[in-house]
Design a protein around this motif. Structure first.
Motif, PDB file in Angstrom:
ATOM      1  N   GLY A 270     -22.380  -6.555  -3.540  1.00 36.12           N
ATOM      2  CA  GLY A 270     -23.490  -6.527  -2.594  1.00 36.12           C
ATOM      3  C   GLY A 270     -23.866  -7.913  -2.110  1.00 36.12           C
ATOM      4  N   LYS A 271     -23.953  -8.873  -3.042  1.00 31.90           N
ATOM      5  CA  LYS A 271     -24.287 -10.253  -2.683  1.00 31.90           C
ATOM      6  C   LYS A 271     -23.208 -10.840  -1.778  1.00 31.90           C
ATOM      7  N   THR A 272     -21.944 -10.565  -2.093  1.00 31.50           N
ATOM      8  CA  THR A 272     -20.844 -11.069  -1.269  1.00 31.50           C
ATOM      9  C   THR A 272     -20.958 -10.548   0.160  1.00 31.50           C
ATOM     10  N   TYR A 273     -21.146  -9.242   0.304  1.00 27.79           N
ATOM     11  CA  TYR A 273     -21.241  -8.679   1.653  1.00 27.79           C
ATOM     12  C   TYR A 273     -22.507  -9.129   2.372  1.00 27.79           C
ATOM     13  N   ASP A 274     -23.589  -9.379   1.642  1.00 33.18           N
ATOM     14  CA  ASP A 274     -24.792  -9.950   2.257  1.00 33.18           C
ATOM     15  C   ASP A 274     -24.503 -11.340   2.815  1.00 33.18           C
ATOM     16  N   LEU A 275     -23.803 -12.158   2.044  1.00 31.58           N
ATOM     17  CA  LEU A 275     -23.437 -13.505   2.509  1.00 31.58           C
ATOM     18  C   LEU A 275     -22.559 -13.439   3.752  1.00 31.58           C
ATOM     19  N   ILE A 276     -21.590 -12.530   3.741  1.00 28.83           N
ATOM     20  CA  ILE A 276     -20.709 -12.379   4.899  1.00 28.83           C
ATOM     21  C   ILE A 276     -21.514 -11.951   6.124  1.00 28.83           C
ATOM     22  N   GLY A 277     -22.398 -10.982   5.939  1.00 26.42           N
ATOM     23  CA  GLY A 277     -23.236 -10.521   7.052  1.00 26.42           C
ATOM     24  C   GLY A 277     -24.106 -11.629   7.625  1.00 26.42           C
ATOM     25  N   CYS A 278     -24.692 -12.441   6.761  1.00 23.58           N
ATOM     26  CA  CYS A 278     -25.513 -13.577   7.216  1.00 23.58           C
ATOM     27  C   CYS A 278     -24.686 -14.559   8.034  1.00 23.58           C
ATOM     28  N   ALA A 279     -23.479 -14.843   7.573  1.00 21.80           N
ATOM     29  CA  ALA A 279     -22.610 -15.781   8.291  1.00 21.80           C
ATOM     30  C   ALA A 279     -22.230 -15.225   9.662  1.00 21.80           C
ATOM     31  N   VAL A 280     -21.920 -13.945   9.734  1.00 13.96           N
ATOM     32  CA  VAL A 280     -21.561 -13.322  11.013  1.00 13.96           C
ATOM     33  C   VAL A 280     -22.753 -13.368  11.967  1.00 13.96           C
TER      34      VAL A 280
ATOM     35  N   VAL B 270     -19.888  -4.050  10.631  1.00 13.36           N
ATOM     36  CA  VAL B 270     -20.090  -5.454  10.984  1.00 13.36           C
ATOM     37  C   VAL B 270     -19.874  -5.744  12.474  1.00 13.36           C
ATOM     38  N   GLY B 271     -18.980  -5.048  13.130  1.00 16.54           N
ATOM     39  CA  GLY B 271     -18.829  -5.192  14.574  1.00 16.54           C
ATOM     40  C   GLY B 271     -18.140  -6.449  15.060  1.00 16.54           C
ATOM     41  N   VAL B 272     -17.359  -7.123  14.217  1.00 14.45           N
ATOM     42  CA  VAL B 272     -16.549  -8.257  14.659  1.00 14.45           C
ATOM     43  C   VAL B 272     -15.121  -8.031  14.175  1.00 14.45           C
ATOM     44  N   PRO B 273     -14.147  -8.698  14.796  1.00 11.69           N
ATOM     45  CA  PRO B 273     -12.761  -8.525  14.339  1.00 11.69           C
ATOM     46  C   PRO B 273     -12.609  -8.854  12.852  1.00 11.69           C
ATOM     47  N   PHE B 274     -11.893  -8.000  12.149  1.00 10.78           N
ATOM     48  CA  PHE B 274     -11.687  -8.123  10.707  1.00 10.78           C
ATOM     49  C   PHE B 274     -10.187  -8.051  10.472  1.00 10.78           C
ATOM     50  N   VAL B 275      -9.646  -9.051   9.778  1.00  9.39           N
ATOM     51  CA  VAL B 275      -8.211  -9.088   9.505  1.00  9.39           C
ATOM     52  C   VAL B 275      -7.979  -9.251   8.011  1.00  9.39           C
ATOM     53  N   VAL B 276      -7.124  -8.399   7.470  1.00  4.86           N
ATOM     54  CA  VAL B 276      -6.689  -8.503   6.082  1.00  4.86           C
ATOM     55  C   VAL B 276      -5.367  -9.252   6.084  1.00  4.86           C
ATOM     56  N   VAL B 277      -5.292 -10.350   5.353  1.00  3.60           N
ATOM     57  CA  VAL B 277      -4.045 -11.086   5.167  1.00  3.60           C
ATOM     58  C   VAL B 277      -3.521 -10.683   3.791  1.00  3.60           C
ATOM     59  N   LEU B 278      -2.482  -9.858   3.798  1.00  2.00           N
ATOM     60  CA  LEU B 278      -1.921  -9.293   2.573  1.00  2.00           C
ATOM     61  C   LEU B 278      -0.773 -10.170   2.088  1.00  2.00           C
ATOM     62  N   LEU B 279      -0.937 -10.764   0.911  1.00  3.92           N
ATOM     63  CA  LEU B 279       0.090 -11.654   0.367  1.00  3.92           C
ATOM     64  C   LEU B 279       1.245 -10.838  -0.217  1.00  3.92           C
ATOM     65  N   THR B 280       2.452 -11.281   0.071  1.00  4.96           N
ATOM     66  CA  THR B 280       3.663 -10.570  -0.358  1.00  4.96           C
ATOM     67  C   THR B 280       4.342 -11.269  -1.529  1.00  4.96           C
ATOM     68  N   THR B 281       3.587 -11.946  -2.343  1.00  2.91           N
ATOM     69  CA  THR B 281       4.129 -12.684  -3.482  1.00  2.91           C
ATOM     70  C   THR B 281       4.859 -11.726  -4.423  1.00  2.91           C
ATOM     71  N   PRO B 282       6.116 -12.037  -4.805  1.00  3.83           N
ATOM     72  CA  PRO B 282       6.851 -11.165  -5.740  1.00  3.83           C
ATOM     73  C   PRO B 282       6.098 -10.993  -7.059  1.00  3.83           C
ATOM     74  N   LEU B 283       6.172  -9.790  -7.616  1.00  2.00           N
ATOM     75  CA  LEU B 283       5.418  -9.479  -8.826  1.00  2.00           C
ATOM     76  C   LEU B 283       5.763 -10.390  -9.992  1.00  2.00           C
ATOM     77  N   GLY B 284       7.022 -10.757 -10.142  1.00  2.00           N
ATOM     78  CA  GLY B 284       7.413 -11.654 -11.231  1.00  2.00           C
ATOM     79  C   GLY B 284       6.738 -13.010 -11.117  1.00  2.00           C
ATOM     80  N   VAL B 285       6.610 -13.506  -9.892  1.00  2.00           N
ATOM     81  CA  VAL B 285       5.931 -14.782  -9.651  1.00  2.00           C
ATOM     82  C   VAL B 285       4.447 -14.651 -10.001  1.00  2.00           C
ATOM     83  N   CYS B 286       3.856 -13.528  -9.626  1.00  2.00           N
ATOM     84  CA  CYS B 286       2.441 -13.286  -9.958  1.00  2.00           C
ATOM     85  C   CYS B 286       2.243 -13.281 -11.468  1.00  2.00           C
TER      86      CYS B 286
END
Length: 183
Positions: free
Chosen positions: A69-79, A106-122
């Motif tokens: 909740g706090k995280t999304y509140d911070l994001i909303g304030c910044a937007v 939220v009404g603004v463009p939202f992009v998820v950057v999905l990392l493709t790091t191999p599981l063994g590396v993780c």
């Protein structure tokens, strides 16, 4: 614009955010002496970027805030203050409901950057971090696979509600994020 870095534990989410922060000038944002994030000014990016969460420990970002909740509140304030937002955190991909609802609110463009790091590396990265902290037990590959599936499912769900999804390697992710911000 809101950009969320998503990936399994050890995929490099915090590493990507730190690399983006290194390109610009950061100013700490605090509340009651607690670090909430940073205002980041990046060359050739029109809007200031609010980076959510502290990045002074190996595992940073929203996971250090502890409350979705706090995280999304911070994001909303910044937007509302006309800033772009960059955030990451494993806890956000575990909650498959709040992110998709937030995209529609939220009404603004939202992009998820999905990392493709191999599981063994993780897995190697997680084990190295745990060893540095003195933890004797290693993380199981099954745990990392489960986290990977959650991240994939989260990205698919976010796409369904209108978020953009970009799949990218950990190495290419900082450049991809900067390109999105300069977009």
């Amino acid at each position: 614009m809101i950009i969320q870095i998503v990936g399994t534990n050890g995929a490099g989410k915090s590493t990507v955010v730190r690399a983006v922060m290194a390109v610009g000038a950061c100013h700490r944002v605090q509340e009651d002496k607690k670090l909430l994030g940073y205002y980041l000014t990046v060359p050739q990016v029109r809007r200031q970027v609010f980076v959510v969460g502290p990045y002074e420990a190996p595992t940073g970002g929203c996971d250090a805030i502890k409350s979705l909740g706090k995280t999304y509140d911070l994001i909303g304030c910044a937007v509302r203050a006309n800033k772009s937002v960059l955030f990451e955190g494993a806890s956000h991909t575990m909650n498959q409901t709040r992110g998709p609802v937030f995209v529609t609110e939220v009404g603004v463009p939202f992009v998820v950057v999905l990392l493709t790091t191999p599981l063994g590396v993780c897995l190697d990265g997680i084990d190295a971090r745990r060893a540095e902290r003195g933890a004797s037990s290693l993380v199981s590959m099954e745990h990392v696979r489960s986290s990977y599936k959650r991240a994939q499912n989260y990205a698919a769900r976010m796409r369904e509600v209108g978020a953009g999804v970009v799949r990218v390697s950990r190495e290419a992710a900082p450049g991809a994020v900067l390109e999105l911000l300069r977009g």
